[in-house]
Design an enzyme around this catalytic site. Sequence first.
Site, PDB file in Angstrom:
ATOM      1  N   ARG A  59       0.683  -1.424  -0.359  1.00 19.38           N
ATOM      2  CA  ARG A  59      -0.275  -0.259   0.269  1.00 19.38           C
ATOM      3  C   ARG A  59       1.125   1.232   0.148  1.00 19.38           C
ATOM      4  O   ARG A  59       1.074   2.424   0.818  1.00 19.38           O
ATOM      5  CB  ARG A  59      -0.524  -0.059   1.312  1.00 19.38           C
TER       6      ARG A  59
ATOM      7  N   GLN B 103      -0.840   2.390  -5.769  1.00 16.62           N
ATOM      8  CA  GLN B 103      -2.119   2.632  -5.714  1.00 16.62           C
ATOM      9  C   GLN B 103      -2.671   2.361  -7.270  1.00 16.62           C
ATOM     10  O   GLN B 103      -4.066   1.207  -7.038  1.00 16.62           O
ATOM     11  CB  GLN B 103      -2.899   3.853  -5.289  1.00 16.62           C
TER      12      GLN B 103
ATOM     13  N   ASP C   3      -3.637  -1.719  -7.361  1.00 16.75           N
ATOM     14  CA  ASP C   3      -3.739  -2.702  -6.136  1.00 16.75           C
ATOM     15  C   ASP C   3      -5.696  -2.938  -6.000  1.00 16.75           C
ATOM     16  O   ASP C   3      -6.741  -2.626  -6.307  1.00 16.75           O
ATOM     17  CB  ASP C   3      -4.146  -1.458  -4.564  1.00 16.75           C
TER      18      ASP C   3
ATOM     19  N   SER D  69      -8.191  -2.602  -3.460  1.00 13.92           N
ATOM     20  CA  SER D  69      -8.546  -1.374  -3.833  1.00 13.92           C
ATOM     21  C   SER D  69      -9.809  -0.573  -4.451  1.00 13.92           C
ATOM     22  O   SER D  69     -11.251  -1.347  -3.789  1.00 13.92           O
ATOM     23  CB  SER D  69      -7.741  -0.513  -3.213  1.00 13.92           C
TER      24      SER D  69
ATOM     25  N   TYR E   9      -3.532   0.383   7.456  1.00 11.15           N
ATOM     26  CA  TYR E   9      -3.220  -1.079   8.060  1.00 11.15           C
ATOM     27  C   TYR E   9      -3.828  -0.338   9.499  1.00 11.15           C
ATOM     28  O   TYR E   9      -2.418  -0.185  10.013  1.00 11.15           O
ATOM     29  CB  TYR E   9      -2.363  -2.468   8.358  1.00 11.15           C
TER      30      TYR E   9
HETATM   31  P1  NAD Z   1      -8.632  -2.846   5.435  1.00  9.93           P
HETATM   32  O1  NAD Z   1      -9.216  -3.826   4.527  1.00  9.93           O
HETATM   33  O2  NAD Z   1      -6.729  -3.901   5.796  1.00  9.93           O
HETATM   34  O3  NAD Z   1      -9.515  -2.735   6.827  1.00  9.93           O
HETATM   35  C1  NAD Z   1     -10.484  -2.503   7.260  1.00  9.93           C
HETATM   36  C2  NAD Z   1     -10.883  -1.687   7.689  1.00  9.93           C
HETATM   37  O4  NAD Z   1     -11.245  -1.818   9.752  1.00  9.93           O
HETATM   38  C3  NAD Z   1      -9.185   0.097   8.403  1.00  9.93           C
HETATM   39  O5  NAD Z   1     -10.187   1.183   8.002  1.00  9.93           O
HETATM   40  C4  NAD Z   1      -9.074  -0.732   9.659  1.00  9.93           C
HETATM   41  O6  NAD Z   1      -8.656   0.299  10.427  1.00  9.93           O
HETATM   42  C5  NAD Z   1     -10.780  -0.865  10.126  1.00  9.93           C
HETATM   43  N1  NAD Z   1     -10.539  -1.958  11.542  1.00  9.93           N
HETATM   44  C6  NAD Z   1      -9.195  -2.909  12.293  1.00  9.93           C
HETATM   45  N2  NAD Z   1      -9.580  -3.120  13.023  1.00  9.93           N
HETATM   46  C7  NAD Z   1     -10.533  -2.696  13.760  1.00  9.93           C
HETATM   47  C8  NAD Z   1     -11.582  -2.614  14.914  1.00  9.93           C
HETATM   48  N3  NAD Z   1     -11.670  -3.094  15.937  1.00  9.93           N
HETATM   49  N4  NAD Z   1     -12.991  -1.351  15.033  1.00  9.93           N
HETATM   50  C9  NAD Z   1     -12.803  -0.281  14.156  1.00  9.93           C
HETATM   51  N5  NAD Z   1     -12.230  -0.389  12.655  1.00  9.93           N
HETATM   52  C10 NAD Z   1     -10.862  -1.127  12.344  1.00  9.93           C
HETATM   53  O7  NAD Z   1      -8.393  -1.483   5.027  1.00  9.93           O
HETATM   54  P2  NAD Z   1      -8.578  -1.536   3.816  1.00  9.93           P
HETATM   55  O8  NAD Z   1      -9.652  -0.967   2.819  1.00  9.93           O
HETATM   56  O9  NAD Z   1      -7.410  -1.984   2.915  1.00  9.93           O
HETATM   57  O10 NAD Z   1      -7.695   0.367   3.977  1.00  9.93           O
HETATM   58  C11 NAD Z   1      -7.191   1.220   4.637  1.00  9.93           C
HETATM   59  C12 NAD Z   1      -6.245   2.556   4.181  1.00  9.93           C
HETATM   60  O11 NAD Z   1      -4.725   1.840   3.547  1.00  9.93           O
HETATM   61  C13 NAD Z   1      -6.696   3.242   4.013  1.00  9.93           C
HETATM   62  O12 NAD Z   1      -6.734   4.714   4.686  1.00  9.93           O
HETATM   63  C14 NAD Z   1      -6.869   3.610   2.308  1.00  9.93           C
HETATM   64  O13 NAD Z   1      -7.143   4.817   2.083  1.00  9.93           O
HETATM   65  C15 NAD Z   1      -4.958   2.387   2.146  1.00  9.93           C
HETATM   66  N6  NAD Z   1      -5.160   2.399   1.522  1.00  9.93           N
HETATM   67  C16 NAD Z   1      -3.179   2.731   0.274  1.00  9.93           C
HETATM   68  C17 NAD Z   1      -3.526   2.704  -0.819  1.00  9.93           C
HETATM   69  C18 NAD Z   1      -2.284   2.483  -1.005  1.00  9.93           C
HETATM   70  O14 NAD Z   1      -1.736   3.264  -1.388  1.00  9.93           O
HETATM   71  N7  NAD Z   1      -1.874   2.379  -2.277  1.00  9.93           N
HETATM   72  C19 NAD Z   1      -3.988   1.196  -1.622  1.00  9.93           C
HETATM   73  C20 NAD Z   1      -5.056   0.262  -0.678  1.00  9.93           C
HETATM   74  C21 NAD Z   1      -5.152   1.262   0.796  1.00  9.93           C
END
Ligand code: NAD
Length: 375
Positions: free
Chosen positions: A121, A126, A129, A132, A229
Amino acid sequence: MKLAILKETSPGETRVAAIPETVKKFIALGADVAVERGAGAAAAIADADFEGAGASSGERAEVLKGADIVLGVSGPETESLAGVRPGALLVAALDPFRRREAITGYAAAGLEALALEWMPRITRAQSMDILSSQSNLAGYKAVIEAADAYGRAFPMMMTAAGTVSPARVFVMGVGVAGLQAIATARRLGAQVSATDVRSATREQIQSLGAKPIFVDSVAGIEGEGQGGYAGETSEEYRRAQAELVSSHIAKQDIVITTALIPGKPAPRLISDAQLATMRPGSVVIDMAADSGGNVEGTVANERVERHGVTVIGAVNLARSLPADASALFARNIYNFLSSLWDKEQGGPVLADDDEIVRAVRVTKGGQVVAERLAG
Ligand code: NAD
């Protein structure tokens, strides 16, 4: 450089790893593209569409014969890959932890397997991915499923026969899927609230016009968390979160949970006792069902009734939007391979010191090389 696009064989799969647009772009890079007959059928792409973009089409054996790169949505069975060039790249979501034997098989077959779900990530990756792109669609579809299962309307309606109150939607876990769920529920006219353990999500929730529900008494995870994460939270935090959720959840009509912690079972966010406090007719969509579930009693791929509440164990919702899901998946693959493309070599060159290559490479030279799979 010959690219082979396979027809997916896993049950329920509807997607395809290339679309005519990406086929054209690969051809423009100098590749030959062969597509297995019927590969795009479930995503409304006919063989003729692929041919129109410049690909050949044929049975699997023909398509694989002499292939240098094999593209898939999920990892194919090793036995079905006979005919590819030694050292060929296999690019797909390989599910390495759960399909450890298949990974060993790819190594033994001399393939260089690249697991797309391990894309780091980082900003540069991006557009490559798949987690995403597919989560975005899944977050949207979760709201549509919830609206379908809910016996009331989402928006407020003022009618001559009286007022219909807006649905109250609570999104737990505000990553990519959660953000899209918030946006979709808002567009349908619901009153939306959301929570996460990462403090950076508070502003994101507000910017979408939803209400943040956060534990303030105990520190959660500062900012974005490590690489976006979440990690596991303290016992004290979990207790405070459970209390907060208990008081909030009883007033909600729809709850969508998306919380995941990489490499760990999904955190339990809703207990059976908390479910029992919800109004009969409420709907819970557990998008973490495949990783153990955020909700007690969730059954992956099933719809169960508990205390009058419908709990849906949602798995791979992107598959129910095959055309869009394939288009985004296919572009992720194109963006990935084209970023490594070397004009002189006429194909992708995978440098050992490239952060992206190191993250996704699972097998090479007959060995399983992924550190994450060691031990
Ligand atoms: P994910 O699928 O790993 O998790 C989903 C969400 O669940 C996360 O926001 C996490 O904080 C939340 N979570 C975990 N435990 C929890 C709890 N006990 N209670 C409440 N919430 C909880 O996350 P995701 O959708 O893959 O994305 C997370 C972050 O990463 C975002 O900010 C996203 O923008 C970023 N991201 C960046 C890139 C990149 O730059 N290439 C790619 C994918 C995601």
